[in-house]
Motif scaffolding. Structure first.
Motif, PDB file in Angstrom:
ATOM      1  N   LYS A  54      41.093 -16.811  43.280  1.00 36.90           N
ATOM      2  CA  LYS A  54      42.253 -15.992  43.592  1.00 36.90           C
ATOM      3  C   LYS A  54      42.112 -15.386  44.985  1.00 36.90           C
ATOM      4  N   GLU A  55      43.172 -15.461  45.767  1.00 33.89           N
ATOM      5  CA  GLU A  55      43.182 -14.884  47.104  1.00 33.89           C
ATOM      6  C   GLU A  55      43.983 -13.584  47.091  1.00 33.89           C
ATOM      7  N   PHE A  56      43.362 -12.513  47.551  1.00 34.33           N
ATOM      8  CA  PHE A  56      44.055 -11.225  47.630  1.00 34.33           C
ATOM      9  C   PHE A  56      43.267 -10.291  48.540  1.00 34.33           C
ATOM     10  N   THR A  57      43.911  -9.234  48.954  1.00 37.39           N
ATOM     11  CA  THR A  57      43.259  -8.184  49.740  1.00 37.39           C
ATOM     12  C   THR A  57      43.310  -6.891  48.945  1.00 37.39           C
ATOM     13  N   ILE A  58      42.164  -6.280  48.748  1.00 30.21           N
ATOM     14  CA  ILE A  58      42.092  -5.014  48.029  1.00 30.21           C
ATOM     15  C   ILE A  58      41.713  -3.926  49.028  1.00 30.21           C
ATOM     16  N   ARG A  59      42.418  -2.812  48.985  1.00 26.35           N
ATOM     17  CA  ARG A  59      42.233  -1.754  49.974  1.00 26.35           C
ATOM     18  C   ARG A  59      41.387  -0.614  49.400  1.00 26.35           C
ATOM     19  N   VAL A  60      40.477  -0.110  50.231  1.00 25.54           N
ATOM     20  CA  VAL A  60      39.601   0.995  49.848  1.00 25.54           C
ATOM     21  C   VAL A  60      39.722   2.098  50.887  1.00 25.54           C
ATOM     22  N   GLY A  61      40.097   3.299  50.461  1.00 25.37           N
ATOM     23  CA  GLY A  61      40.279   4.414  51.373  1.00 25.37           C
ATOM     24  C   GLY A  61      39.048   5.302  51.470  1.00 25.37           C
ATOM     25  N   SER A  62      38.758   5.808  52.665  1.00 20.65           N
ATOM     26  CA  SER A  62      37.594   6.676  52.860  1.00 20.65           C
ATOM     27  C   SER A  62      37.751   7.526  54.110  1.00 20.65           C
ATOM     28  N   TRP A  63      37.084   8.688  54.104  1.00 22.84           N
ATOM     29  CA  TRP A  63      37.088   9.579  55.270  1.00 22.84           C
ATOM     30  C   TRP A  63      35.713   9.668  55.922  1.00 22.84           C
ATOM     31  N   VAL A  78      28.745  -4.042  49.541  1.00 17.33           N
ATOM     32  CA  VAL A  78      29.919  -4.076  48.650  1.00 17.33           C
ATOM     33  C   VAL A  78      30.694  -5.371  48.862  1.00 17.33           C
ATOM     34  N   GLU A  79      30.913  -5.723  50.121  1.00 20.16           N
ATOM     35  CA  GLU A  79      31.661  -6.945  50.426  1.00 20.16           C
ATOM     36  C   GLU A  79      30.945  -8.183  49.889  1.00 20.16           C
ATOM     37  N   ALA A  80      29.628  -8.231  50.078  1.00 16.23           N
ATOM     38  CA  ALA A  80      28.859  -9.388  49.607  1.00 16.23           C
ATOM     39  C   ALA A  80      28.894  -9.482  48.087  1.00 16.23           C
ATOM     40  N   GLY A  81      28.760  -8.350  47.416  1.00 19.63           N
ATOM     41  CA  GLY A  81      28.800  -8.349  45.961  1.00 19.63           C
ATOM     42  C   GLY A  81      30.155  -8.752  45.421  1.00 19.63           C
ATOM     43  N   TYR A  82      31.215  -8.320  46.103  1.00 23.09           N
ATOM     44  CA  TYR A  82      32.568  -8.626  45.636  1.00 23.09           C
ATOM     45  C   TYR A  82      32.903 -10.102  45.869  1.00 23.09           C
ATOM     46  N   LYS A  83      32.314 -10.678  46.907  1.00 22.52           N
ATOM     47  CA  LYS A  83      32.527 -12.115  47.172  1.00 22.52           C
ATOM     48  C   LYS A  83      32.007 -12.968  46.023  1.00 22.52           C
ATOM     49  N   LYS A  84      30.974 -12.491  45.357  1.00 22.32           N
ATOM     50  CA  LYS A  84      30.421 -13.229  44.220  1.00 22.32           C
ATOM     51  C   LYS A  84      31.379 -13.190  43.032  1.00 22.32           C
ATOM     52  N   LEU A  85      32.187 -12.144  42.954  1.00 27.27           N
ATOM     53  CA  LEU A  85      33.170 -12.032  41.875  1.00 27.27           C
ATOM     54  C   LEU A  85      34.451 -12.774  42.233  1.00 27.27           C
ATOM     55  N   TYR A  86      34.891 -12.583  43.477  1.00 27.67           N
ATOM     56  CA  TYR A  86      36.129 -13.204  43.966  1.00 27.67           C
ATOM     57  C   TYR A  86      35.838 -13.828  45.331  1.00 27.67           C
ATOM     58  N   LYS A  90      39.368 -10.317  49.922  1.00 23.33           N
ATOM     59  CA  LYS A  90      39.026  -9.570  51.134  1.00 23.33           C
ATOM     60  C   LYS A  90      39.153  -8.083  50.848  1.00 23.33           C
ATOM     61  N   ILE A  91      38.153  -7.321  51.290  1.00 26.44           N
ATOM     62  CA  ILE A  91      38.214  -5.859  51.172  1.00 26.44           C
ATOM     63  C   ILE A  91      38.698  -5.298  52.497  1.00 26.44           C
ATOM     64  N   GLN A  92      39.764  -4.541  52.439  1.00 25.15           N
ATOM     65  CA  GLN A  92      40.281  -3.864  53.634  1.00 25.15           C
ATOM     66  C   GLN A  92      39.887  -2.387  53.550  1.00 25.15           C
TER      67      GLN A  92
END
Length: 453
Positions: A54-63, A78-86, A90-92
Motif C-alpha cells: 500500500k502506498e500512502f503518506t502518514i503525517r506526524v506532528g511535533s514541536w 521510526v522510518e526504518a521500522g515503519y518501512k518493514k510494515l509498509y 512515507k512518513i511526513q
C-alpha cells in the motif's frame, strides 16, 4: 442430487464474490494515497505482512524534533521500522519548533487538516474530542500502573495518548570544571546562587546563558523557580491557586520576579538573551563563555554534542535545582511529550501500527536516554551515559510533588506570567501590579483547566 450440487456451486460462487467485495472496502487512506486500498492491513498491534504494498503518506506532528543527533536517529529508526510494515509508505514529519506548534495544531484541528499522529502536551485537546480513544490498544498492557494513570493521557477513564516517558523538569546545569577552577560550589540558597553569579561575572564569564527568543525557555526558568518557592513548603500550592486561595501576585511568585530583576540589573545574563534561541544559548555553555544554563534533562547529551561539533574543550557537567530563599527545592516529574492519534484520521490502522512501533525498546529507549527520561513501559530499559543524571535523580527523589504549577492554571495565565518574565529580562522594572494580567486571564479562562487528579 443435481439440484443440491447446483445450489452448492452457486453458494460457493457467492462466497467468493462476498470475499472480493469485502477486500475492496479497505481504508480510504488520506489525500496523499489517492484512496488506494491495502492488500494486507496490519492489526493495531503493528504487524504487517511483507507483501503489503500500500502506498500512502502518514503525517506526524511535533514541536521538538530538531537536528540534535539523538532526535535525528530517532526519526530514522521510526522510518526504518515503519518501512518493514509498509514498504511503500512515507512518513511526513510536520515539525514546527517551539510553542507556535500548538497554535498551528489547534488551527489544523479546527480545519480538519491535523496530522494523523501527533506529539502533544497538556490535556486541552481532550475536551474537544481531537484524539482517538486508545484504551484497548495492545501496548497499554505494557505500561506501568503509573503510566496507565498518567494525568497526561488519562481523561474520563479513557487513555487518549501514549505517555512516552517520565521526565524531570530540569534545573541549573553548570560547567563543573569552571566551578572547580574558581573555587565555586553548587549553591544551596538564593543568596549563594547570586554569589556564584557574581564570581563568574568577575572572572569574565556570563553567569547564566539565556535563549529567550524561544519563549518556552523563559517559561521553564519561571516555572522551575516558582515550583521551589511554592510547592516545596506547601504541597497544596497548585490546588490553592486553582481554588483562588492563592492569587497570581502571591509573595512567592513575586520573589521569583524580583530575583530575575536583580540578576538582570547585575548583568548575570547574556545581553542578547531575548534575541537568541535556546540552541545558541547552549553553545555559550559548551564554548566556555557561560558558566550555567537553565534547561531540561536533555542537557548532558546536548552539551556533549555541542562540544564535539564546535571543537570545544570538554568539561564535566554538574547540576543543581533552583531553590527558594531557605534552600528548599522541588523538582517535579512529568510527561514532557505524549503521542496521540487524530480522531478523524483516515489511516486508522496505519496510525495505530506507527504508534505501537514507537513504543518499542529499540526505538524508544535511545530517545528517552537523549531526553533524560525514564520509561513508562515495563519492558523498555534506558541506560544513561552521564553521571550527572544520578545527581538529578537524587533531587527528584527528595521532591514530594510531581505536578507543575501550570497544571492548575489556564494556559492564558501562564502566557501572561511568561510574558512578564521577558519584560523583566528586557530591563523593565518589576511591579506586582504587572501580575494582574495573569490573574484576569485566570478568572476568565479557569473553566479550561483540566486538573491533574
Amino acid at each position: 442430487m443435481r439440484k443440491n450440487a447446483t445450489i452448492t456451486s452457486l453458494f460457493a460462487v457467492l462466497c467468493v464474490l462476498l470475499v472480493l467485495a469485502a477486500c475492496g472496502k479497505g481504508n480510504s487512506g488520506n489525500a496523499d494515497n489517492g484512496g488506494e486500498t491495502a492488500t494486507n492491513t496490519p492489526t493495531s498491534g503493528g504487524t504487517a505482512a511483507a507483501s503489503n504494498d500500500k502506498e500512502f503518506t502518514i503525517r506526524v506532528g511535533s514541536w521538538f524534533l530538531d537536528d540534535r543527533p539523538y532526535q535525528q536517529a530517532y526519526m530514522k529508526a521510526v522510518e526504518a521500522g515503519y518501512k518493514k510494515l509498509y514498504p511503500k509508505a512515507k512518513i511526513q514529519w510536520d515539525i514546527t519548533l517551539g510553542a507556535t506548534f500548538f497554535d498551528k495544531l489547534k488551527a489544523q484541528f479546527a480545519s480538519d487538516s491535523a496530522p494523523d499522529v501527533t506529539f502533544f502536551q497538556k490535556k486541552d485537546w481532550f475536551k474537544a474530542g481531537n484524539f482517538m480513544d486508545l484504551s484497548n490498544e495492545p501496548w497499554v498492557s505494557r505500561l506501568s500502573e503509573t503510566g496507565k494513570k498518567s494525568p497526561a493521557v488519562l481523561y474520563e477513564g479513557k487513555i487518549l495518548g501514549v505517555p512516552l516517558g517520565s521526565t524531570p523538569a530540569g534545573g541549573v546545569w553548570y560547567n563543573a570544571d569552571m566551578f572547580n577552577e574558581l573555587g565555586l560550589k553548587p549553591p544551596k540558597t538564593v543568596q549563594e546562587f547570586m554569589d556564584v553569579c557574581e564570581k563568574l561575572k568577575a572572572a569574565g564569564k556570563t553567569p547564566i546563558a539565556l535563549g529567550f527568543k524561544d519563549v518556552w525557555t523563559a517559561q521553564l526558568f519561571m516555572s522551575l523557580w516558582i515550583q521551589s518557592y511554592g510547592f516545596a513548603s506547601d504541597s497544596e500550592y497548585g490546588k490553592k491557586m486553582y481554588n483562588g486561595v492563592i492569587k497570581s501576585d502571591d509573595p512567592a511568585i513575586q520573589a521569583v520576579y524580583r530575583n530575575l530583576q536583580t540578576m538582570k540589573e547585575k548583568g548575570y545574563f547574556n545581553k542578547n538573551a531575548l534575541s537568541i534561541d535556546w540552541p545558541a544559548s547552549a553553545q555559550l555553555l559548551a564554548s566556555g563563555e557561560a558558566g550555567m544554563i537553565v534547561q531540561g534533562p536533555y542537557m548532558p547529551g546536548t552539551n556533549k554534542d555541542n562540544i564535539e561539533k564546535g571543537g570545544y574543550k570538554p568539561f564535566q557537567l554538574g547540576y543543581f535545582p533552583l531553590m527558594d530563599d531557605k534552600g528548599n527545592t522541588q523538582v517535579p516529574v512529568g510527561t514532557n511529550a505524549s503521542l496521540a492519534i487524530n480522531a478523524k484520521t483516515k489511516l486508522v490502522e496505519e496510525s495505530k501500527a506507527l504508534v505501537n512501533l514507537m513504543t518499542k525498546q529499540e526505538i524508544l529507549a535511545p530517545w528517552l536516554a537523549g531526553e533524560g527520561s525514564l520509561p513508562y513501559f515495563t519492558d523498555v530499559q534506558v541506560k544513561f551515559d552521564y553521571p550527572v543524571m544520578d545527581t538529578l535523580k537524587q533531587f527528584v527523589d527528595k521532591s514530594s510533588f510531581s505536578n507543575r504549577f501550570e497544571d492548575f492554571i489556564p494556559a492564558s495565565a501562564t502566557t501572561a506570567m511568561r510574558d512578564l518574565v521577558t519584560k523583566v529580562i528586557s530591563g523593565a522594572p518589576f511591579n506586582p501590579s504587572d501580575l494582574k494580567a495573569a490573574q484576569d486571564a485566570f478568572e476568565k479562562d479557569k473553566a479550561t483547566v483540566v486538573l491533574p487528579y
